[in-house]
Design a protein around this motif. Structure first.
Motif, PDB file in Angstrom:
ATOM      1  N   SER A   1       0.824  -1.219   0.000  1.00  0.00           N
ATOM      2  CA  SER A   1       0.000   0.000   0.000  1.00  0.00           C
ATOM      3  C   SER A   1       0.853   1.262   0.000  1.00  0.00           C
ATOM      4  O   SER A   1       0.494   2.273  -0.612  1.00  0.00           O
ATOM      5  CB  SER A   1      -0.935   0.002   1.213  1.00  0.00           C
ATOM      6  OG  SER A   1      -1.851  -1.066   1.147  1.00  0.00           O
TER       7      SER A   1
ATOM      8  N   ALA B   1       0.206   3.916  -2.944  1.00  0.00           N
ATOM      9  CA  ALA B   1      -0.311   5.245  -2.606  1.00  0.00           C
ATOM     10  C   ALA B   1       0.752   6.316  -2.814  1.00  0.00           C
ATOM     11  O   ALA B   1       0.450   7.426  -3.276  1.00  0.00           O
ATOM     12  CB  ALA B   1      -0.794   5.259  -1.157  1.00  0.00           C
TER      13      ALA B   1
ATOM     14  N   PHE C   1      -3.974  13.716   1.257  1.00  0.00           N
ATOM     15  CA  PHE C   1      -5.373  13.632   1.684  1.00  0.00           C
ATOM     16  C   PHE C   1      -6.287  13.268   0.510  1.00  0.00           C
ATOM     17  O   PHE C   1      -7.319  12.620   0.699  1.00  0.00           O
ATOM     18  CB  PHE C   1      -5.808  14.956   2.315  1.00  0.00           C
ATOM     19  CG  PHE C   1      -5.175  15.213   3.650  1.00  0.00           C
ATOM     20  CD1 PHE C   1      -5.558  14.495   4.769  1.00  0.00           C
ATOM     21  CD2 PHE C   1      -4.161  16.152   3.788  1.00  0.00           C
ATOM     22  CE1 PHE C   1      -4.969  14.726   6.012  1.00  0.00           C
ATOM     23  CE2 PHE C   1      -3.569  16.387   5.014  1.00  0.00           C
ATOM     24  CZ  PHE C   1      -3.970  15.673   6.127  1.00  0.00           C
TER      25      PHE C   1
ATOM     26  N   ALA D   1      -5.957   9.558   0.157  1.00  0.00           N
ATOM     27  CA  ALA D   1      -6.695   8.948   1.261  1.00  0.00           C
ATOM     28  C   ALA D   1      -8.198   9.009   1.011  1.00  0.00           C
ATOM     29  O   ALA D   1      -8.942   8.099   1.396  1.00  0.00           O
ATOM     30  CB  ALA D   1      -6.346   9.650   2.570  1.00  0.00           C
TER      31      ALA D   1
ATOM     32  N   SER E   1      -9.130   6.334  -1.574  1.00  0.00           N
ATOM     33  CA  SER E   1      -8.838   4.969  -1.113  1.00  0.00           C
ATOM     34  C   SER E   1      -8.862   4.933   0.411  1.00  0.00           C
ATOM     35  O   SER E   1      -7.813   4.905   1.068  1.00  0.00           O
ATOM     36  CB  SER E   1      -7.473   4.509  -1.640  1.00  0.00           C
ATOM     37  OG  SER E   1      -7.227   3.167  -1.302  1.00  0.00           O
ATOM     38  N   PRO E   2     -10.057   4.941   1.010  1.00  0.00           N
ATOM     39  CA  PRO E   2     -10.180   5.035   2.472  1.00  0.00           C
ATOM     40  C   PRO E   2      -9.558   3.855   3.227  1.00  0.00           C
ATOM     41  O   PRO E   2      -9.299   3.972   4.421  1.00  0.00           O
ATOM     42  CB  PRO E   2     -11.706   5.071   2.695  1.00  0.00           C
ATOM     43  CG  PRO E   2     -12.301   5.404   1.374  1.00  0.00           C
ATOM     44  CD  PRO E   2     -11.362   4.889   0.341  1.00  0.00           C
TER      45      PRO E   2
ATOM     46  N   ILE F   1      -6.626   2.691   2.916  1.00  0.00           N
ATOM     47  CA  ILE F   1      -5.202   2.907   3.155  1.00  0.00           C
ATOM     48  C   ILE F   1      -5.039   3.955   4.248  1.00  0.00           C
ATOM     49  O   ILE F   1      -5.572   5.064   4.142  1.00  0.00           O
ATOM     50  CB  ILE F   1      -4.474   3.354   1.872  1.00  0.00           C
ATOM     51  CG1 ILE F   1      -4.632   2.309   0.774  1.00  0.00           C
ATOM     52  CG2 ILE F   1      -2.987   3.580   2.150  1.00  0.00           C
ATOM     53  CD1 ILE F   1      -3.972   2.700  -0.542  1.00  0.00           C
ATOM     54  N   LYS F   2      -4.300   3.607   5.294  1.00  0.00           N
ATOM     55  CA  LYS F   2      -4.117   4.516   6.420  1.00  0.00           C
ATOM     56  C   LYS F   2      -3.294   5.732   5.995  1.00  0.00           C
ATOM     57  O   LYS F   2      -2.409   5.644   5.149  1.00  0.00           O
ATOM     58  CB  LYS F   2      -3.437   3.801   7.579  1.00  0.00           C
ATOM     59  CG  LYS F   2      -4.265   2.693   8.208  1.00  0.00           C
ATOM     60  CD  LYS F   2      -3.521   2.059   9.364  1.00  0.00           C
ATOM     61  CE  LYS F   2      -4.347   0.950  10.008  1.00  0.00           C
ATOM     62  NZ  LYS F   2      -3.620   0.306  11.133  1.00  0.00           N
ATOM     63  N   LEU F   3      -3.562   6.871   6.642  1.00  0.00           N
ATOM     64  CA  LEU F   3      -2.882   8.115   6.314  1.00  0.00           C
ATOM     65  C   LEU F   3      -1.372   7.998   6.553  1.00  0.00           C
ATOM     66  O   LEU F   3      -0.563   8.458   5.737  1.00  0.00           O
ATOM     67  CB  LEU F   3      -3.465   9.264   7.144  1.00  0.00           C
ATOM     68  CG  LEU F   3      -3.290  10.683   6.596  1.00  0.00           C
ATOM     69  CD1 LEU F   3      -3.905  10.809   5.213  1.00  0.00           C
ATOM     70  CD2 LEU F   3      -3.906  11.691   7.557  1.00  0.00           C
TER      71      LEU F   3
ATOM     72  N   THR G   1       0.419   5.395   6.321  1.00  0.00           N
ATOM     73  CA  THR G   1       0.992   4.568   5.258  1.00  0.00           C
ATOM     74  C   THR G   1       1.297   5.407   4.022  1.00  0.00           C
ATOM     75  O   THR G   1       2.335   5.227   3.369  1.00  0.00           O
ATOM     76  CB  THR G   1       0.020   3.435   4.884  1.00  0.00           C
ATOM     77  OG1 THR G   1      -0.241   2.632   6.033  1.00  0.00           O
ATOM     78  CG2 THR G   1       0.601   2.559   3.787  1.00  0.00           C
ATOM     79  N   ILE G   2       0.403   6.344   3.703  1.00  0.00           N
ATOM     80  CA  ILE G   2       0.623   7.215   2.546  1.00  0.00           C
ATOM     81  C   ILE G   2       1.802   8.147   2.805  1.00  0.00           C
ATOM     82  O   ILE G   2       2.653   8.357   1.927  1.00  0.00           O
ATOM     83  CB  ILE G   2      -0.646   8.019   2.229  1.00  0.00           C
ATOM     84  CG1 ILE G   2      -1.844   7.084   2.045  1.00  0.00           C
ATOM     85  CG2 ILE G   2      -0.445   8.859   0.965  1.00  0.00           C
ATOM     86  CD1 ILE G   2      -3.157   7.795   1.829  1.00  0.00           C
TER      87      ILE G   2
END
Length: 436
Positions: free
Chosen positions: A140, A144, A388, A391, A394-395, A397-399, A401-402
């Motif tokens: 991810s 992302a 953001f 994010a 693609s909800p 995937i944790k912020l 992680t991005i």
């Protein structure tokens, strides 16, 4: 009587206080500028200045390029260019290390050539590329990160709203600025590709090799997905470069061509059309108010003599101009953590631009450097808009992680900024060859 410089310093601090309290930056700049002019001159001088500035900015014909570039991006999405471009790059890049991530960056660059918005690029590519990379078990963070970083190309590769705003504030040729972003945009895209390849070489499990093979016939057949944006880019930017079009005329031609393409493909509904027009109005009004606020604030700073004194002080320092240039880059990097790109530009250029001219740097060259650092702000925590945006599409995937995924791509931006500093011709070669 209070010293004008002191009033200027107090006003600058007041802007940041108002921003911290939540006031929109355009209104903060305009309020402080109005108050400062009233103190340094009079209210009778301040009121007409605010009124005339808002009128001049909103009625200046060349600024109509902003809604035209935004509409181009909206029509490009509705006409299916996004998915077609991604399909082309996917088929050609899939077998490379991190091939889908590389295809994403390539498609982002292609979409950037018909859209002036980084956020729109990240949103459009995120909806297409993220599900595909998830299907092939990409990490991810890499998936992302490549979308968020690839989206920043929309701020550098023309047509770019960043260059338009820079030209508006500094009164430089918008056409030359747009052309100046072409080679750096290609170099940055290649640097992003290098980051992906290095990442996958170090951590092969981040991007498993796709088992699906693509025949040469399929590869060549997929090229039909890039001819439309390629031709459009050549018409728009080639017209500006050759002097056939002004940037505004080029934007009108591009928007019209994409409108006709969407109609011919029967992909333009009333909902899409109204949505593209409303988005162009929203972004245009936001940018124009920001520029109007910046102009009022700049007039106040000019009365306080801060820009000229700071520029004179910087020019008199017994240090290399490139040291001051490096400090400016670090300032932009810091501000990018808290402000969006356009706000950062309108807030800083009234003070920083006189320093650049006093040090005899090329304004077009510095425009590319400034836009590059604004790009970094788009993926810098905690306020990176592209992060953001990804994010949002693609909800799952944790912020964090991005944020982790885009960090390596910041190295590419710094590398390209260093490269352009060492070899200025990367940014100035094409503008210097323009006919007008």
């Amino acid at each position: 009587m209070i010293d004008p410089v002191t009033i200027g310093v107090i006003g600058t601090i007041a802007v940041f206080v108002l921003l911290f309290l939540g006031m929109p930056i355009a209104f903060a700049l305009m309020l402080v500028g109005f108050s400062g002019i009233s103190m340094l001159a009079s209210v009778d001088a301040a009121l007409p200045k605010v009124a005339s500035t808002v009128w001049e900015v909103s009625s200046f014909y060349p600024y109509t390029v902003i809604p035209l570039f935004i509409v181009m991006g909206g029509f490009a999405s509705s006409s299916g260019l996004t998915s077609e471009m991604y399909g082309t790059f996917d088929k050609w890049m899939r077998r490379l290390p991190g091939g889908l991530a590389i295809a994403t960056i390539g498609a982002c660059g292609g979409f950037s050539a018909v859209s002036g918005s980084s956020v729109a690029t990240a949103a459009a590519m995120g909806t297409v590329a993220l599900p595909e990379m998830k299907r092939f078990n990409y990490k991810s963070s890499l998936a992302a990160g490549s979308v968020a970083a690839g989206g920043t190309l929309g701020f550098l590769i023309p047509p770019s709203i960043g260059f338009v705003v820079y030209g508006m504030i500094t009164e430089q040729s918008i056409g030359k600025l747009l052309v100046a972003g072409m080679l750096p945009g290609v170099v940055l895209g290649l640097a992003y590709v290098g980051i992906v390849i290095a990442w996958v070489k170090m951590y092969p499990d981040a991007a498993p090799t796709s088992p699906e093979r693509v025949t040469w016939a399929e590869k060549f057949a997929s090229l039909k997905g890039v001819w439309e944006p390629l031709v459009l880019f050549m018409v728009v930017m080639g017209g500006i470069y050759a002097g056939f079009f002004t940037p505004t005329e080029a934007g009108a031609v591009g928007a019209t061509v994409l409108f006709l393409v969407a109609l011919i493909k029967r992909r333009l509904s009333w909902q899409v059309l109204i949505g593209a027009l409303i988005e162009s109005v929203r972004i245009s009004v936001m940018v124009l108010f920001l520029v109007a606020g910046a102009n009022v604030f700049s007039y106040f700073l000019a009365l306080s003599t801060i820009p000229t004194q700071v520029a004179g002080w910087a020019a008199s320092l017994d240090v290399s101009p490139y040291l001051i240039h490096t400090v400016i880059i670090l300032i932009y990097l810091f501000l990018g953590c808290f402000l969006d790109a356009i706000s950062m530009m309108v807030l800083t250029l009234p003070v920083i631009y006189p320093i650049i001219t006093a040090l005899h740097f090329d304004p077009i060259w510095f425009g590319v450097i400034a836009v590059l650092m604004m790009e970094a702000g788009l993926i810098t925590p905690p306020m990176g808009l592209n992060i953001f945006t990804v994010a949002g599409v693609s909800p799952d995937i944790k912020l964090e992680t991005i944020f982790k995924g885009v960090a390596p791509f910041l190295l590419a931006i710094f590398f390209v900024a260093f490269l352009i500093t060492v070899i200025p011709g990367i940014a100035t070669l094409l503008p210097n060859m323009m006919t007008r």
